[in-house]
Structure formats: C-alpha cells, structure tokens
Design an enzyme around this catalytic site. Structure first.
Site, PDB file in Angstrom:
ATOM      1  N   ALA A 128      61.196  17.097  13.275  1.00 55.39           N
ATOM      2  CA  ALA A 128      62.080  17.329  12.137  1.00 55.39           C
ATOM      3  C   ALA A 128      61.969  18.797  11.713  1.00 55.39           C
ATOM      4  O   ALA A 128      62.051  19.688  12.558  1.00 55.39           O
ATOM      5  CB  ALA A 128      61.762  16.364  10.993  1.00 55.39           C
ATOM      6  N   SER A 129      61.718  19.083  10.433  1.00 56.34           N
ATOM      7  CA  SER A 129      61.764  20.467   9.957  1.00 56.34           C
ATOM      8  C   SER A 129      60.568  21.320  10.361  1.00 56.34           C
ATOM      9  O   SER A 129      60.543  22.519  10.052  1.00 56.34           O
ATOM     10  CB  SER A 129      61.930  20.497   8.437  1.00 56.34           C
ATOM     11  OG  SER A 129      63.242  20.111   8.091  1.00 56.34           O
ATOM     12  N   VAL A 130      59.598  20.767  11.052  1.00 62.99           N
ATOM     13  CA  VAL A 130      58.570  21.624  11.653  1.00 62.99           C
ATOM     14  C   VAL A 130      59.209  22.439  12.780  1.00 62.99           C
ATOM     15  O   VAL A 130      58.646  23.426  13.251  1.00 62.99           O
ATOM     16  CB  VAL A 130      57.365  20.797  12.139  1.00 62.99           C
ATOM     17  CG1 VAL A 130      56.257  21.706  12.655  1.00 62.99           C
ATOM     18  CG2 VAL A 130      56.811  19.927  11.008  1.00 62.99           C
TER      19      VAL A 130
END
Length: 369
Positions: A57-59
């Site tokens: 995801a947003s990593v």
C-alpha cells in the site's frame, strides 16, 4: 530479557485485533529486535514466518518518491517542472477554467489539489482497486475531476504519487518498475520488492477488520474506518499485469528490503541520493499549511515530527514516518539512529489502529533511553 514490545504484539494477537505481524527495529544500523508472530494464514493454521512478502500500500510512496529524487539528482527532473510538460493529457483545471500549474513539488508534498477517491467516476482507481486501465487512461479521467484547491494553497493526502509514478515511467522509459529498479531497489539489493510478487507462497494473505475479528479479504473488499469512510481493497490487483503500476500503493515487498531503504536514507542517501537531497526531503516542505495531524509537517517522503508533545509521540524532532493501509507503519528517527518497521496482514488496524502506536511507544520504552 522480556521486552514490552513483545507484550504489545502478544496482546494484539490474543485480542484478535491483528492476525499476524512482524516487527523489525534497527539502531545505529544494527538489528536489535525482530519478531514475527501470529498467523500468516489463520485458516490454514500457518504461523507468520520471518520476512514474508506483504502488499505495501502506501509504503510504496517513499520508494517511488526516492526514485524521483534520485532522478532529480541525475538532472533528469526538477522540482519546479510542471506535470503536464511530461503528461500533456493531465491538465486539471481551476474553477475559472484555467489549467492548473501542478509541479513535481506539489505532487511530492500532496499540495497539488488532488483527492484520494473520485466517487463521481467509479472507473477511476486510486491505486488499491483492481483495474485494466493504464496510466494515461486512468489519469485522463482524473484530470476531468474538480481539484480540491489551487495547487500550493493547502495540503491534502492524495493520489499525487500515482501521478508522479506516471511521470517517472515517461521520463525513464518503460514501466514505473524499470525506473524504481534502476535508481532504488536495484542499487540497494531490494530484490524481493517491486510491482510483482517475488514468491507467491510467501505473500501474506490480506485480512480486514470486522466486528469480532479480522476476516479474510475478498477479491474486492471495503473496510470501514473509524470516521465512517470506506477503503476499497483489491488484493488480486498485484497479479493484474494490465493494471497501471500504482506509485502510491502498488508494490509488494519484505521487511528486510524495506530496512535497506530506510537505513540508506538514515545514513544520508548511501549511494542512491545525495546527502543534501535527503536533508531536503526530510524537512518541512509545506510551511504552515494546516494538517490534521498535530505536531507534524510534511516533506518529500512522509510526515515529519516537529513538535513531539503536540504529536503525542516519543520520537525526536525530525523523525519521518508514515504507514500503509494494508497494515503497516514505519519511522526513521535520525537523532536516535533508529529505524522501526511494523508490518502486518491486517487492515486497517495495522496502519491506523492502536497497534502501530502501541508498538512504537513500546519500542522507545525498550530501546531508547
């Protein structure tokens, strides 16, 4: 020695708020704590192994942002470059009909006026939902949507890094994966992290918060957060080669690989970025623009702690941090030479619930004097 971080993990698993997780902590470049716990696959009775592969995801965002900064260091891009100079099809307009002047600086800082979710056009995906659209087809639809504000005048977490990813792919040539591998994951030896799954048997099944305990995610699954908003997940998206490579949410990878990135940043770039570029990226780049997170500003990679008391964190001033909605949280605390990764297979708890906050607080209690 019994660490309190271990008790936090045990309690979360016993209380069924987290299915499985791995915590990885390094201080001054040395791993001082690592533990995988709970279930990798609860229904099959498989324990969480060390160094599983997770949907990031947003990593994904700090990886792609670092790629952009590395390309800037090479003179291929500038922060002041307009997005439509690379993507002529991406020209959102202001209320008066004028084309908005969106720059790469605006994308990196989430001050472009873009949103995260466009309910007026369900064909648009902002990185987590499955799609057969490529960058141009998806972003052409986004460009028709109303901006939240004139670029540079406010801050709103958004789809901006997906737009940035399309720019990087255009400038480098090929897919976004090619640029990321050339400038970041390749040089750092992050061989199991990218817009692919290096070993399907090690890809952690995704779970979603539910009334009594997390449930296995379906191919399309909406999770309702505490504020009542729904987050749409498509765990199968990572296998869809037609879907555009989402610079904001599309990668999968391992804790060991992520540690390589965050350690390189902590050490001033370590061959992938100039030290002055890291310094620029990890300080406030949004001035006094309001944010909903007290005591934190925003740079080119993530949030940045500027008032630990207001932020209610034990982290030092200058700590940069963010998460990933599939169930992850990370931080780099340069003053304390600390890198912490908390990765899990449980959304949203592993990202926005009590678990990552409790893990962070326990890590500081255990390892930072």
């Amino acid at each position: 020695m019994s660490y309190s971080v271990g008790r936090v993990i045990d309690d979360a698993i016993a209380q069924k708020s987290i299915v499985g997780a791995e915590i990885l902590v390094a201080k001054a470049g040395k791993v001082i704590y690592r533990r995988a716990a709970g279930h990798f696959d609860r229904e099959a009775g498989i324990a969480m192994p060390e160094n599983a592969i997770y949907r990031l995801a947003s990593v994904t965002k700090p990886i792609v942002a670092t790629t952009a900064l590395a390309m800037m260091d090479k003179g291929l891009l500038k922060l002041s470059d307009r997005v439509d100079s690379y993507l002529p099809y991406f020209q959102p307009r202001l209320d008066d009909g004028a084309i908005a002047e969106i720059t790469l600086h605006h994308l990196l800082t989430h001050t472009a006026g873009l949103a995260y979710g466009y309910p007026d056009d369900p064909a648009i995906t902002t990185g987590l939902g499955n799609t057969d659209l490529d960058h141009e087809a998806n972003l052409t639809l986004v460009a028709r949507q109303k901006l939240l504000f004139k670029p540079g005048t406010a801050w709103s977490y958004s789809f901006a890094i997906d737009v940035l990813g399309a720019v990087l792919a255009k400038v480098h040539g090929g897919m976004l994966e090619d640029a990321v591998r050339a400038y970041v994951t390749g040089p750092l030896g992050m061989s199991e992290t990218g817009f692919f799954v290096a070993d399907r048997a090690r890809l952690a099944p995704a779970y979603a918060d539910d009334t009594h305990e997390p449930v296995p995610m379906e191919d399309t699954h909406v999770v309702i957060g505490e504020n009542g908003d729904g987050v749409l997940f498509s765990p199968i998206r990572i296998f869809n080669e037609k879907a555009f490579q989402s610079g904001g949410a599309g990668m999968a990878g391992t804790p060991s690989d992520l540690l390589k990135l965050f350690e390189a940043l902590r050490l001033g770039g370590q061959g992938i970025l100039r030290p002055e570029t890291v310094a620029l990226a990890t300080r406030n780049q949004i001035g006094d623009l309001p944010r909903d997170a007290k005591g934190q500003r925003f740079g080119y990679l993530s949030a940045i702690v500027d008032d630990p008391v207001a932020a209610e964190t034990p982290s030092a001033i200058g700590t940069y941090n963010w998460g990933g909605v599939y169930g992850h949280s990370w931080l780099v605390d340069p003053e304390n030479e600390l890198v912490m990764l908390s990765v899990s297979n449980t959304a949203l708890e592993g990202c926005t619930g009590k678990f990552p906050t409790n893990v962070r607080n326990a890590v500081y209690a255990d390892f930072v004097q």
